[in-house]
Design a protein around this motif. Structure first.
Motif, PDB file in Angstrom:
ATOM      1  N   LEU A   1     105.887 -29.139  26.738  1.00 23.85           N
ATOM      2  CA  LEU A   1     106.219 -27.715  26.642  1.00 23.85           C
ATOM      3  C   LEU A   1     107.690 -27.565  26.265  1.00 23.85           C
ATOM      4  O   LEU A   1     108.546 -27.262  27.085  1.00 23.85           O
ATOM      5  CB  LEU A   1     105.909 -27.013  27.965  1.00 23.85           C
ATOM      6  N   PHE A   2     107.972 -27.777  24.996  1.00 22.08           N
ATOM      7  CA  PHE A   2     109.342 -27.799  24.487  1.00 22.08           C
ATOM      8  C   PHE A   2     110.033 -26.453  24.732  1.00 22.08           C
ATOM      9  O   PHE A   2     109.478 -25.391  24.456  1.00 22.08           O
ATOM     10  CB  PHE A   2     109.341 -28.114  22.992  1.00 22.08           C
TER      11      PHE A   2
ATOM     12  N   TYR B   1      99.616 -21.121  20.236  1.00 17.14           N
ATOM     13  CA  TYR B   1      99.157 -22.438  20.678  1.00 17.14           C
ATOM     14  C   TYR B   1      99.934 -22.904  21.906  1.00 17.14           C
ATOM     15  O   TYR B   1     101.164 -22.846  21.932  1.00 17.14           O
ATOM     16  CB  TYR B   1      99.330 -23.448  19.543  1.00 17.14           C
ATOM     17  N   VAL B   2      99.204 -23.380  22.918  1.00 17.47           N
ATOM     18  CA  VAL B   2      99.801 -23.971  24.110  1.00 17.47           C
ATOM     19  C   VAL B   2      99.306 -25.416  24.192  1.00 17.47           C
ATOM     20  O   VAL B   2      98.103 -25.653  24.329  1.00 17.47           O
ATOM     21  CB  VAL B   2      99.393 -23.202  25.397  1.00 17.47           C
TER      22      VAL B   2
ATOM     23  N   LYS C   1     108.592 -23.950  37.361  1.00 15.22           N
ATOM     24  CA  LYS C   1     107.283 -23.326  37.570  1.00 15.22           C
ATOM     25  C   LYS C   1     107.320 -21.841  37.186  1.00 15.22           C
ATOM     26  O   LYS C   1     106.413 -21.344  36.515  1.00 15.22           O
ATOM     27  CB  LYS C   1     106.862 -23.486  39.032  1.00 15.22           C
ATOM     28  N   GLN C   2     108.366 -21.146  37.590  1.00 17.63           N
ATOM     29  CA  GLN C   2     108.497 -19.723  37.254  1.00 17.63           C
ATOM     30  C   GLN C   2     108.646 -19.532  35.746  1.00 17.63           C
ATOM     31  O   GLN C   2     108.011 -18.646  35.155  1.00 17.63           O
ATOM     32  CB  GLN C   2     109.684 -19.115  37.990  1.00 17.63           C
ATOM     33  N   SER C   3     109.468 -20.366  35.122  1.00 19.92           N
ATOM     34  CA  SER C   3     109.662 -20.274  33.671  1.00 19.92           C
ATOM     35  C   SER C   3     108.363 -20.559  32.922  1.00 19.92           C
ATOM     36  O   SER C   3     108.049 -19.890  31.937  1.00 19.92           O
ATOM     37  CB  SER C   3     110.733 -21.272  33.217  1.00 19.92           C
ATOM     38  N   LYS C   4     107.639 -21.556  33.404  1.00 20.62           N
ATOM     39  CA  LYS C   4     106.384 -21.949  32.755  1.00 20.62           C
ATOM     40  C   LYS C   4     105.362 -20.816  32.827  1.00 20.62           C
ATOM     41  O   LYS C   4     104.679 -20.531  31.839  1.00 20.62           O
ATOM     42  CB  LYS C   4     105.843 -23.222  33.424  1.00 20.62           C
TER      43      LYS C   4
END
Length: 78
Positions: free
Chosen positions: A35-36, A69-70, A53-56
């Motif tokens: 997850l660049f 796309y993930v 985790k919050q950012s993700k």
């Protein structure tokens, strides 16, 4: 249809690196290789992981809403 919860429950490997600020202060950066551009920062490893985790979660929400796309985790098995 994929959801934020679906993505959050996948097992992305967490990497935590110790860094030093310009004044020598130690801090930690957590990230996922797949997850660049997403990272978490904190005074402790745990704080960095929680920030990640919050950012993700925010990143997943934005990507899914825009139908972007993930990437899946490297160790994902179908």
């Amino acid at each position: 249809m994929r959801t934020v919860d679906d993505q959050m429950n996948l097992n992305y490997e967490v990497i935590v690196a110790e860094e030093r600020d310009f004044d020598g202060t130690v801090y930690y950066v957590a990230f996922h290789e797949e997850l660049f551009g997403i990272e978490g920062v904190g005074d402790t490893k745990e704080e960095a992981i929680q920030d990640l985790k919050q950012s993700k979660e925010i990143w997943f929400r934005n990507m899914i809403e825009n139908d972007d796309y993930v990437p899946l985790p490297k160790n994902f098995e179908r």
